[in-house]
Scaffold this motif. Structure first.
Motif, PDB file in Angstrom:
ATOM      1  N   LYS A 160       9.054   8.300   6.555  1.00 46.14           N
ATOM      2  CA  LYS A 160      10.121   9.298   6.390  1.00 46.14           C
ATOM      3  C   LYS A 160      11.368   8.652   5.799  1.00 46.14           C
ATOM      4  O   LYS A 160      11.754   7.552   6.214  1.00 46.14           O
ATOM      5  N   GLY A 161      12.004   9.312   4.860  1.00 48.55           N
ATOM      6  CA  GLY A 161      13.284   8.836   4.326  1.00 48.55           C
ATOM      7  C   GLY A 161      13.203   7.416   3.806  1.00 48.55           C
ATOM      8  O   GLY A 161      12.367   7.081   2.957  1.00 48.55           O
ATOM      9  N   ASP A 162      14.074   6.553   4.335  1.00 54.60           N
ATOM     10  CA  ASP A 162      14.091   5.155   3.900  1.00 54.60           C
ATOM     11  C   ASP A 162      12.781   4.438   4.227  1.00 54.60           C
ATOM     12  O   ASP A 162      12.422   3.464   3.562  1.00 54.60           O
ATOM     13  N   GLY A 163      12.062   4.914   5.232  1.00 57.31           N
ATOM     14  CA  GLY A 163      10.761   4.323   5.558  1.00 57.31           C
ATOM     15  C   GLY A 163       9.756   4.576   4.454  1.00 57.31           C
ATOM     16  O   GLY A 163       9.003   3.676   4.065  1.00 57.31           O
ATOM     17  N   ALA A 164       9.718   5.828   3.940  1.00 62.98           N
ATOM     18  CA  ALA A 164       8.824   6.150   2.826  1.00 62.98           C
ATOM     19  C   ALA A 164       9.230   5.378   1.580  1.00 62.98           C
ATOM     20  O   ALA A 164       8.384   4.892   0.827  1.00 62.98           O
ATOM     21  N   LEU A 165      10.532   5.242   1.351  1.00 62.93           N
ATOM     22  CA  LEU A 165      11.019   4.500   0.184  1.00 62.93           C
ATOM     23  C   LEU A 165      10.684   3.011   0.305  1.00 62.93           C
ATOM     24  O   LEU A 165      10.329   2.358  -0.690  1.00 62.93           O
ATOM     25  N   LEU A 166      10.769   2.466   1.512  1.00 66.69           N
ATOM     26  CA  LEU A 166      10.421   1.060   1.732  1.00 66.69           C
ATOM     27  C   LEU A 166       8.934   0.833   1.490  1.00 66.69           C
ATOM     28  O   LEU A 166       8.539  -0.158   0.864  1.00 66.69           O
ATOM     29  N   GLU A 167       8.104   1.754   1.974  1.00 66.19           N
ATOM     30  CA  GLU A 167       6.666   1.667   1.740  1.00 66.19           C
ATOM     31  C   GLU A 167       6.365   1.690   0.248  1.00 66.19           C
ATOM     32  O   GLU A 167       5.577   0.878  -0.254  1.00 66.19           O
ATOM     33  N   TRP A 168       6.985   2.599  -0.479  1.00 69.03           N
ATOM     34  CA  TRP A 168       6.716   2.718  -1.913  1.00 69.03           C
ATOM     35  C   TRP A 168       7.290   1.529  -2.684  1.00 69.03           C
ATOM     36  O   TRP A 168       6.735   1.122  -3.702  1.00 69.03           O
ATOM     37  N   ALA A 169       8.391   0.964  -2.187  1.00 66.97           N
ATOM     38  CA  ALA A 169       8.957  -0.237  -2.813  1.00 66.97           C
ATOM     39  C   ALA A 169       7.981  -1.405  -2.698  1.00 66.97           C
ATOM     40  O   ALA A 169       7.806  -2.177  -3.650  1.00 66.97           O
ATOM     41  N   LEU A 170       7.336  -1.545  -1.541  1.00 69.96           N
ATOM     42  CA  LEU A 170       6.331  -2.590  -1.363  1.00 69.96           C
ATOM     43  C   LEU A 170       5.198  -2.435  -2.378  1.00 69.96           C
ATOM     44  O   LEU A 170       4.793  -3.394  -3.043  1.00 69.96           O
TER      45      LEU A 170
END
Length: 418
Positions: A160-170
């Motif tokens: 969710k939110g920054d968590g989803a963005l962090l996952e996609w950044a990885l």
């Protein structure tokens, strides 16, 4: 699948290698395999003789005696064909049940004999009471476990939110790295047929680990290795085109679920996770060089995240059945006080290629089986917990690894509670 010729000619060496993985308690009958192969070899020339006789009889003007011979010939051919099919199915079943031979430098035994060969950085030390990744993620509102459980059950989560963005950044970090290193990026189907599951080594022995659509006889992939290893199934590759280097993105699905032990909470083990997988098809003489290359690339990726981790050489019994050698990259999870595998680099030699009938046409015009190798490049579901726990701050915020910031909106460097 093992080479029947190798089993016949080097039976003692083959059994010794298998015992390093299987131990002495497991039943192992190579003589049965050799006997079945003997029976197969006896039937084939007899069958070919009858088929040749049938062809000759078909050229003769049919009289009563000829018609009688043709009928007898057909009956005998059918019996031999049925007998041969039964023997070949049994032989395939026995060969399919055998794991790969292990490399000479792989030690015998299970995970108790795994050896740590490299360590990166020191364990993180905190001057405050650190939290586990579940509490950190829920405090930052970046992973939603409760609604995922409502939707799908235990063993799932929602980014969710920054968590989803962090996952996609990885994932973007991994993809960019591999593409720069000459890998071709594939996004394959997530559903595979039975032939693909067999070629990857999951059938017949490990089929229960997969999610199946029974009516369609298809399974959800457990790892992108399954798809990439089937990309050239039943093909003949030109030797001059090797090596083939691929990376594949997939969501991975596994029936295994985390136990309810405290250390298995959250994202450490679940039914679904994202992964980028490296895969290579090589000539036999090049596969160990490729193995070192893939291991080093996975190491460089993990070093880039600046996390404390270690590399272990796996003992024979801890390697998957299809692999001759495996090294694990294991990231440290502070709340658990132990290391968890985030990448494995493995060499299957020609084991998977034999199952998938993946051959190479050599410069001499003869065909041989390719070697196949894979390495996680990498899985995210344990990296997120490691990033959260190793990079946590006293106020509950989490520092984003520098290599991921270009893939975060506004080069986000720290995740804070909104």
């Amino acid at each position: 699948m093992l080479d029947i010729k190798k089993i016949r000619e080097e039976k003692n060496e083959v059994e010794k290698s298998l015992r390093k993985r299987m131990g002495n308690e497991v039943s192992l009958n190579l003589d049965l395999i050799i006997s079945l192969d003997d029976d197969r070899k006896k039937i084939i020339p007899e069958l070919e003789g009858l088929q040749a006789e049938k062809n000759q009889l078909s050229k003769v003007k049919p009289d009563e005696e000829t018609i009688k011979k043709i009928k007898e010939n057909n009956v005998n051919i059918k019996k031999l064909e049925e007998n041969l099919a039964e023997i070949e199915n049994k032989l395939k079943e026995e060969l399919s049940s055998l794991p790969n031979l292990v490399a000479e430098d792989v030690v015998a035994g299970g995970k108790e004999n795994n050896k740590v060969v490299y360590t990166f950085k020191e364990k993180p030390v905190f001057d405050f009471e650190p939290k586990n990744h579940v509490d950190l993620a829920e405090g930052l509102d970046i992973i939603d476990y409760k609604r995922a459980a409502k939707m799908s059950g235990a063993g799932f989560w929602i980014y969710k939110g920054d968590g989803a963005l962090l996952e996609w950044a990885l994932l973007n970090y991994f993809i960019n790295f591999h593409v720069k290193n000459g890998y071709t990026f594939l996004i394959p189907p997530f559903l595979l047929n039975e032939a693909s599951a067999y070629a990857s080594g999951h059938l017949p022995k490990f089929g229960e680990d997969l999610f199946w659509l029974k009516e369609e006889k298809m399974c959800l992939n457990a790892t992108a290795e399954m798809m990439l290893g089937n990309y050239h199934r039943d093909e003949v590759i030109r030797e001059e085109d090797l090596p083939f280097k691929y990376i594949g993105y997939s969501a991975c699905f596994r029936r295994e679920a985390g136990s309810y032990r405290q250390e298995e909470r959250g994202m450490i083990r679940g039914h679904q996770f994202n992964k980028i997988e490296m895969f290579q098809y090589t000539k036999p003489e090049d596969s160990w060089k490729a193995f070192d290359e893939m291991k080093n690339q996975a190491t460089e990726l993990l070093q880039g995240l600046d996390l404390h981790f270690q590399i272990s050489n796996l003992a024979a019994g801890d390697c998957s059945a299809a692999m001759a050698k495996t090294v694990d990259l294991e990231v440290y999870i502070p709340s658990m006080g132990i290391y968890k595998e985030v990448s494995s680099a493995s060499n299957a030699l020609d084991y998977q290629a034999r199952r998938g009938n993946i051959r190479v046409k050599g410069s001499d015009g003869k065909n041989y089986f390719s070697h196949t190798l894979n390495a996680s490049g990498m899985a995210t579901s344990r990296l997120i917990p490691a990033i959260l726990e190793q990079n946590q701050q006293a106020d509950g915020s989490v520092i984003v690894p520098e290599v991921l910031r270009p893939f975060m909106p506004g080069n986000l460097s720290i995740i804070k509670k909104k």
